[in-house]
Motif scaffolding. Structure first.
Motif, short mmCIF file in Angstrom:
data_model
loop_
_atom_site.label_atom_id
_atom_site.label_comp_id
_atom_site.label_asym_id
_atom_site.label_seq_id
_atom_site.Cartn_x
_atom_site.Cartn_y
_atom_site.Cartn_z
N GLU A 223 0.81 -1.22 0.00
CA GLU A 223 0.00 0.00 0.00
C GLU A 223 0.84 1.27 0.00
O GLU A 223 0.39 2.32 -0.46
N HIS A 224 2.09 1.20 0.48
CA HIS A 224 2.90 2.41 0.53
C HIS A 224 3.58 2.71 -0.82
O HIS A 224 4.25 3.73 -0.95
N VAL A 225 3.38 1.85 -1.82
CA VAL A 225 4.03 2.02 -3.13
C VAL A 225 3.05 2.63 -4.12
O VAL A 225 1.94 2.13 -4.31
N ASN A 226 3.46 3.72 -4.77
CA ASN A 226 2.69 4.29 -5.88
C ASN A 226 3.56 4.27 -7.14
O ASN A 226 4.69 4.76 -7.12
N VAL A 227 3.04 3.72 -8.20
CA VAL A 227 3.71 3.76 -9.50
C VAL A 227 3.09 4.90 -10.29
O VAL A 227 1.90 4.88 -10.63
N ASN A 228 3.87 5.92 -10.55
CA ASN A 228 3.33 7.11 -11.21
C ASN A 228 2.89 6.83 -12.64
O ASN A 228 1.82 7.27 -13.07
N ALA A 229 3.72 6.14 -13.39
CA ALA A 229 3.41 5.86 -14.79
C ALA A 229 4.15 4.61 -15.24
O ALA A 229 5.27 4.33 -14.79
N ILE A 230 3.50 3.86 -16.11
CA ILE A 230 4.10 2.68 -16.72
C ILE A 230 3.98 2.83 -18.23
O ILE A 230 2.87 2.96 -18.76
N GLU A 231 5.11 2.83 -18.93
CA GLU A 231 5.11 2.89 -20.39
C GLU A 231 5.41 1.50 -20.94
O GLU A 231 6.43 0.91 -20.59
N LEU A 232 4.52 1.00 -21.79
CA LEU A 232 4.70 -0.33 -22.37
C LEU A 232 4.70 -0.24 -23.89
O LEU A 232 3.89 0.48 -24.47
N MET A 233 5.59 -0.99 -24.51
CA MET A 233 5.58 -1.16 -25.95
C MET A 233 5.85 -2.62 -26.27
O MET A 233 6.57 -3.30 -25.51
N PRO A 234 5.30 -3.14 -27.37
CA PRO A 234 5.72 -4.47 -27.81
C PRO A 234 7.16 -4.38 -28.32
O PRO A 234 7.65 -3.30 -28.67
N THR A 235 7.84 -5.51 -28.37
CA THR A 235 9.24 -5.50 -28.80
C THR A 235 9.40 -5.11 -30.27
O THR A 235 10.50 -4.77 -30.70
N CYS A 236 8.31 -5.13 -31.04
CA CYS A 236 8.39 -4.72 -32.44
C CYS A 236 8.33 -3.20 -32.60
O CYS A 236 8.43 -2.69 -33.72
N GLN A 237 8.18 -2.47 -31.50
CA GLN A 237 8.03 -1.02 -31.56
C GLN A 237 9.07 -0.36 -30.68
O GLN A 237 9.51 -0.91 -29.67
N ALA A 238 9.48 0.83 -31.07
CA ALA A 238 10.41 1.63 -30.27
C ALA A 238 10.24 3.09 -30.65
O ALA A 238 9.77 3.40 -31.76
N PRO A 239 10.61 4.02 -29.77
CA PRO A 239 10.57 5.43 -30.15
C PRO A 239 11.48 5.69 -31.35
O PRO A 239 12.56 5.11 -31.45
N GLY A 240 11.04 6.55 -32.25
CA GLY A 240 11.82 6.81 -33.46
C GLY A 240 12.57 8.12 -33.38
O GLY A 240 12.40 8.90 -32.44
N PRO A 241 13.41 8.39 -34.38
CA PRO A 241 14.15 9.66 -34.41
C PRO A 241 13.23 10.82 -34.73
O PRO A 241 12.13 10.63 -35.27
N LEU A 242 13.68 12.03 -34.42
CA LEU A 242 12.92 13.21 -34.79
C LEU A 242 12.89 13.35 -36.31
O LEU A 242 13.84 13.00 -37.00
N VAL A 243 11.80 13.86 -36.81
CA VAL A 243 11.64 14.06 -38.24
C VAL A 243 12.37 15.32 -38.67
O VAL A 243 12.22 16.38 -38.04
N VAL A 244 13.18 15.22 -39.70
CA VAL A 244 13.84 16.38 -40.29
C VAL A 244 13.50 16.41 -41.78
O VAL A 244 13.78 15.46 -42.50
N VAL A 245 12.85 17.46 -42.22
CA VAL A 245 12.51 17.61 -43.64
C VAL A 245 13.55 18.49 -44.29
O VAL A 245 13.77 19.64 -43.85
N ARG A 246 14.21 17.99 -45.32
CA ARG A 246 15.30 18.72 -45.99
C ARG A 246 14.86 19.15 -47.38
O ARG A 246 14.23 18.39 -48.12
N ASN A 247 15.20 20.34 -47.75
CA ASN A 247 14.90 20.85 -49.09
C ASN A 247 16.02 20.52 -50.06
O ASN A 247 17.19 20.52 -49.68
N GLY A 248 15.65 20.21 -51.27
CA GLY A 248 16.63 19.98 -52.30
C GLY A 248 17.18 18.59 -52.35
O GLY A 248 16.87 17.72 -51.61
#
Length: 248
Positions: A223-248
């Motif tokens: 009861e004394h434990v609080n989990v603020n947030a749990i982030e779950l992803m399947p192993t086939c997914q991961a955070p990606g790089p930021l998008v950079v749009v280049r001209n030319g």
């Protein structure tokens, strides 16, 4: 414990309600579709059900009043009700879709939480478990308002814990990534099953049962434990790089 689950007529909510009922808890499954609730009550002995539209304050008040009269004080609120609509960029999105997501994912969660919290604080005992999403942390094209509503879920959850410091009232945000086996993408694409199936093609996504087990684990902690947030992803997914749009 007495547990109220919103959005329990399908997907994560249905799986959570079943899991917690099998674990021996008293469960109130709520949702907008009375026929689905009736079917669940028939299939699962001991499951309590009640029609609830979380975006309607009067419906929220009536449901909690009924639940407390029927089973007693609510120990656990699982704010699962939520949806995504559309995947268009902001300049072409349907404003009605945006409003529906805000009404359900934000206002509905707030209404239910505000109704449940005073009793939990008075008893110095309780859990508010909110279903967020990795979309609240990692943006993607077309995720605009949906992602914003889930960012709200995270911030609201940790903000509540700040309010509740020193009390045995737990608040957690469960934030899944790619999740399959539910109506989520069918709802997002308004019944286009082929388009929805493409989202999961060649993947092994999280399943509703994985989220249900996560809720069960949270309730098993000391009861004394609080989990603020749990982030779950399947192993086939991961955070990606930021998008950079280049001209030319």
């Amino acid at each position: 414990m007495n547990i109220l689950v919103t959005g329990a007529t399908a997907g994560f909510g249905e799986a959570i309600a079943k899991y917690l009922l099998q674990a021996g808890h008293t469960v109130i499954a709520t949702g907008r579709r009375a026929d689905r609730l009736d079917a669940l009550a028939t299939q699962h002995k001991g499951l309590h059900t009640h029609v609830l539209d979380v975006s309607d304050r009067a419906s929220v008040a009536a449901t909690f009043d009924w639940a407390e009269q029927t089973v007693g004080p609510i120990d656990v609120l699982v704010n699962n009700a939520g949806l995504a609509l559309g995947l268009e960029p902001g300049d072409r999105a349907d404003l009605d879709d945006w409003e529906t997501m805000i009404d359900t994912n934000v206002k509905g969660l707030v209404y239910c939480t505000r109704r449940a919290l005073p009793g939990m604080v008075e008893r110095n005992h309780g859990w508010v478990i909110n279903l967020g999403s990795t979309a609240g942390t990692y943006p993607y094209p077309g995720g605009n308002v949906y992602g914003a509503t889930k960012a709200f879920v995270h911030q609201f959850s940790v903000g509540l814990r700040s309010d509740l410091a020193g009390k045995n009232v737990h608040v957690a945000s469960i934030e899944p990534g790619l999740g399959g086996g539910t109506e989520f993408s069918n709802t997002r694409f308004k019944g286009d099953d082929a388009k929805a199936a493409k989202v999961y093609e060649g993947t092994q996504p999280l399943q509703a049962e994985d989220i249900a087990a996560t809720v069960g684990w949270l309730l098993s902690l000391p009861e004394h434990v609080n989990v603020n947030a749990i982030e779950l992803m399947p192993t086939c997914q991961a955070p990606g790089p930021l998008v950079v749009v280049r001209n030319g």
